[in-house]
Structures are given as structure tokens and as C-alpha cells.
Design a protein around this motif. Structure first.
Motif, PDB file in Angstrom:
ATOM      1  N   TYR A 202      -0.092   8.472  61.722  1.00  0.00           N
ATOM      2  CA  TYR A 202       0.144   8.112  63.121  1.00  0.00           C
ATOM      3  C   TYR A 202       1.607   8.392  63.472  1.00  0.00           C
ATOM      4  O   TYR A 202       2.524   7.746  62.973  1.00  0.00           O
ATOM      5  N   ASP A 203       1.795   9.366  64.349  1.00  0.00           N
ATOM      6  CA  ASP A 203       3.136   9.801  64.743  1.00  0.00           C
ATOM      7  C   ASP A 203       3.443   9.263  66.134  1.00  0.00           C
ATOM      8  O   ASP A 203       2.718   9.540  67.088  1.00  0.00           O
ATOM      9  N   THR A 204       4.508   8.481  66.244  1.00  0.00           N
ATOM     10  CA  THR A 204       4.844   7.878  67.534  1.00  0.00           C
ATOM     11  C   THR A 204       5.275   8.907  68.569  1.00  0.00           C
ATOM     12  O   THR A 204       5.309   8.599  69.759  1.00  0.00           O
TER      13      THR A 204
ATOM     14  N   GLN B 174      -2.471  10.755  68.589  1.00  0.00           N
ATOM     15  CA  GLN B 174      -2.287   9.348  68.239  1.00  0.00           C
ATOM     16  C   GLN B 174      -3.629   8.623  68.174  1.00  0.00           C
ATOM     17  O   GLN B 174      -3.862   7.818  67.271  1.00  0.00           O
ATOM     18  N   GLU B 175      -4.480   8.911  69.118  1.00  0.00           N
ATOM     19  CA  GLU B 175      -5.796   8.277  69.129  1.00  0.00           C
ATOM     20  C   GLU B 175      -6.593   8.653  67.884  1.00  0.00           C
ATOM     21  O   GLU B 175      -7.284   7.812  67.295  1.00  0.00           O
TER      22      GLU B 175
ATOM     23  N   PRO C  13      -2.568   1.788  63.255  1.00  0.00           N
ATOM     24  CA  PRO C  13      -2.032   3.135  63.055  1.00  0.00           C
ATOM     25  C   PRO C  13      -2.097   3.533  61.583  1.00  0.00           C
ATOM     26  O   PRO C  13      -1.761   2.730  60.702  1.00  0.00           O
TER      27      PRO C  13
ATOM     28  N   LYS D  24       9.502   9.708  62.291  1.00  0.00           N
ATOM     29  CA  LYS D  24       8.340   9.144  62.972  1.00  0.00           C
ATOM     30  C   LYS D  24       7.635   8.232  61.981  1.00  0.00           C
ATOM     31  O   LYS D  24       7.018   8.710  61.045  1.00  0.00           O
TER      32      LYS D  24
ATOM     33  N   SER E 216       5.260   4.528  61.162  1.00  0.00           N
ATOM     34  CA  SER E 216       4.136   3.780  61.717  1.00  0.00           C
ATOM     35  C   SER E 216       4.322   2.298  61.500  1.00  0.00           C
ATOM     36  O   SER E 216       5.270   1.854  60.878  1.00  0.00           O
TER      37      SER E 216
END
Length: 299
Positions: free
Chosen positions: A93-95, A102-103, A115, A232, A234
Motif C-alpha cells: 500500500y503506497d500512500t 491504493q484500493e 493497508p 512510502k 504503510s
């Protein structure tokens, strides 16, 4: 007379001014020569004993253990024997990724979204050996009913790799493992059932997860020098007991809502007490009135 003549040469020699200095210098030369000869003999013996000496100093610049120096020369690799045959079931999961990415990197469990802190790797639904991504020391081997068993290997102070959803442990806490060594087999987890047979792989620095795909084929030093605030990262994974409690609460809420909806539907279909007979009596009176008017009209 003759004896006195014999003593005169030696006495004359000692009486000369340079006699004693010459004796001192000669004695000093002999002593120095003996010391140098002794030291030279010891050096030869020491070199003869050090048959393993190869001219390379054993001390490293930072005075670190040799094992850590070797690890710093390794690159992180995927924890499988043939990466080309694998599939990434769920990404990290990369912000800073797009909303769609992301989903796709969210794990749904118990009506909650989490995440993904690593990558989920599978091989066409088949079991496979899980390998150490880098040499290190095993610091954790734990059974987990939710996350699917966990192994952690420390590679440097604060830098670890985590392997979840595994089974058939082949290592124990305290074992020193080499890169590429089999440590377990891929398995399943309740937390991410959709992934099937897989291994959940994480790389962490100071207990902060980073994207493994960014560090494959990169050295340990690269991660050591990385500034995590620029990376990035999580959030946290669920605790097994807490997640199960949440799931149980959600299920109870769903059951309660279902019961309430069923009761409401039944109440709508069922008339209130006494309502139906009254309605029927009223209908009967209307029918009787209609029949009476019809009889009058005929007369």
C-alpha cells in the motif's frame, strides 16, 4: 729485565688515549649486532607460523563483525527460488499511489480495511519453499491463526525481513541463516484468504514497513541510508485477537440487524389484534346494505 720488557707493550697500549674508547665502541658494536640478529630471527619465525596470512587486513573500517560486513555486500532478493514463475497477488500500500492502486492494496477482513504492508507472493496456487531474502539471525518464530504464522530475520540493527502465511518451520529463534536458505513453506491465512497459498513478505526498518519492490536487488546499505520520511510507508496490521473480536462484533451486528429487519417485515404483514374481524364485519354490513337496496328497487 726480560719480564719487564714483555709487560711494556700491553701497558703501553692501555696508556694510549684511544684505547678505552676503542674497547667501548667494539663492545657496543658486538652487543647491537647480537640484538639485531635476535630480532631478525624472531621475525622469520613469526612469518613462518602465520601460514594463513594473505596480506589483507582482517579489521574493517567500522570494527564490525565479519558476518555483518558480508551482509552489507548482499542484495535483497525475493524469498522464492524462481521469481519469474511467481505472481504478486497484492501489492504494497503506497500512500502516493493512485486511488485505484491504493484500493487494490487494501486487505478486507471483518468489514475493516487494512493497508497491505508487504507483498503477497504466490506460485499458481502451489506450495513452494520460502527462502531467506538475505543472511541474518532468526529473531521470531510464531504461530498465528489470523496472519498465518510468522518468521522474522534480523539483518542489521533495526532492519528485519518478515515472512507470514507460512507453515512447516525449518528454523528456530537464534539460528543464523544464509541468503537463499529454506526457512518454511508457503501456506494460507485467514487475514487474506483471497491470496490462497502464498507468502506475505515485508522489509522493515525501525519497525516501519517499506515497499519490498523498491529494495529487491539493492544492498542493505541502501536501506540503512534511506530516509523513511521520504519513503512510502504503510500503517499497522491488525492484532490477531483484536481483529477477531472486531469480526465477531461485526457478525453479531449483522445478525442483530437481520433479526430486526425480519421482525419489522413480519409486523408489517401481520395486522393488529382485532383489526381483521372489525374490517370483515364492516364489509359484511356494507354487503347487507347493498342487498337491501337492491330488493327495494325490485319492488
Amino acid at each position: 729485565m726480560r719480564e719487564e720488557e714483555k709487560k711494556q707493550p700491553s701497558q703501553n697500549f692501555l696508556k694510549r688515549r684511544w684505547a678505552y674508547p676503542a674497547i667501548y665502541l667494539a663492545s657496543a658494536a658486538i652487543i647491537i649486532t647480537g640484538i639485531l640478529w635476535y630480532q631478525a630471527g624472531n621475525d622469520v619465525n613469526e612469518k613462518a607460523k602465520d601460514y594463513s596470512y594473505d596480506g589483507v587486513p582482517t579489521d574493517n573500517e567500522f570494527n564490525q563483525p565479519a558476518e555483518e560486513v558480508n551482509r552489507s555486500l548482499e542484495n535483497f532478493v525475493m524469498p522464492v527460488s524462481s521469481p519469474e514463475d511467481t505472481v504478486i497477488e497484492k501489492q504494497f500500500y503506497d500512500t502516493e499511489a493512485s486511488a485505484e492502486e491504493q484500493e487494490a492494496a487494501l486487505v478486507v477482513y471483518g468489514n475493516m480495511y487494512y493497508p497491505n504492508q508487504g507483498v503477497d507472493i504466490s506460485k499458481d496456487g502451489q506450495e513452494f519453499d520460502v527462502l531467506a531474502a538475505m543472511s541474518g539471525t532468526v529473531t521470531k518464530v510464531q504461530e498465528d491463526s489470523l496472519l498465518g504464522n510468522t518468521i522474522e530475520i534480523e539483518h542489521s540493527k533495526g532492519i528485519v525481513t518478515r515472512y507470514q502465511s507460512v507453515k512447516d518451520f525449518e528454523v528456530a529463534v537464534g539460528d543464523v541463516v544464509d541468503q537463499g536458505q529454506a526457512i518454511a513453506k508457503a501456506g494460507k491465512s485467514l487475514f487474506n484468504e483471497e491470496a490462497g497459498v502464498h507468502v506475505h513478505f515485508e522489509i522493515r526498518k525501525a519497525n516501519v514497513a517499506v515497499n519490498p519492490l523498491e529494495y529487491f536487488n539493492k544492498s542493505l546499505a541502501t536501506l540503512q541510508e534511506a530516509q523513511l520520511e521520504d519513503k512510502k510507508v504503510s500503517g499497522e496490521q491488525p492484532d490477531a485477537e483484536a481483529a477477531q473480536e472486531n469480526a465477531a462484533e461485526d457478525q453479531a451486528s449483522e445478525d442483530k440487524a437481520t433479526e430486526e429487519n425480519g421482525a419489522d417485515d413480519a409486523a408489517e404483514e401481520k395486522p393488529e389484534a382485532g383489526q381483521k374481524p372489525k374490517q370483515e364485519n364492516a364489509d359484511q354490513k356494507d354487503d347487507a346494505a347493498d342487498n337491501g337496496s337492491d330488493v327495494k328497487d325490485e319492488e
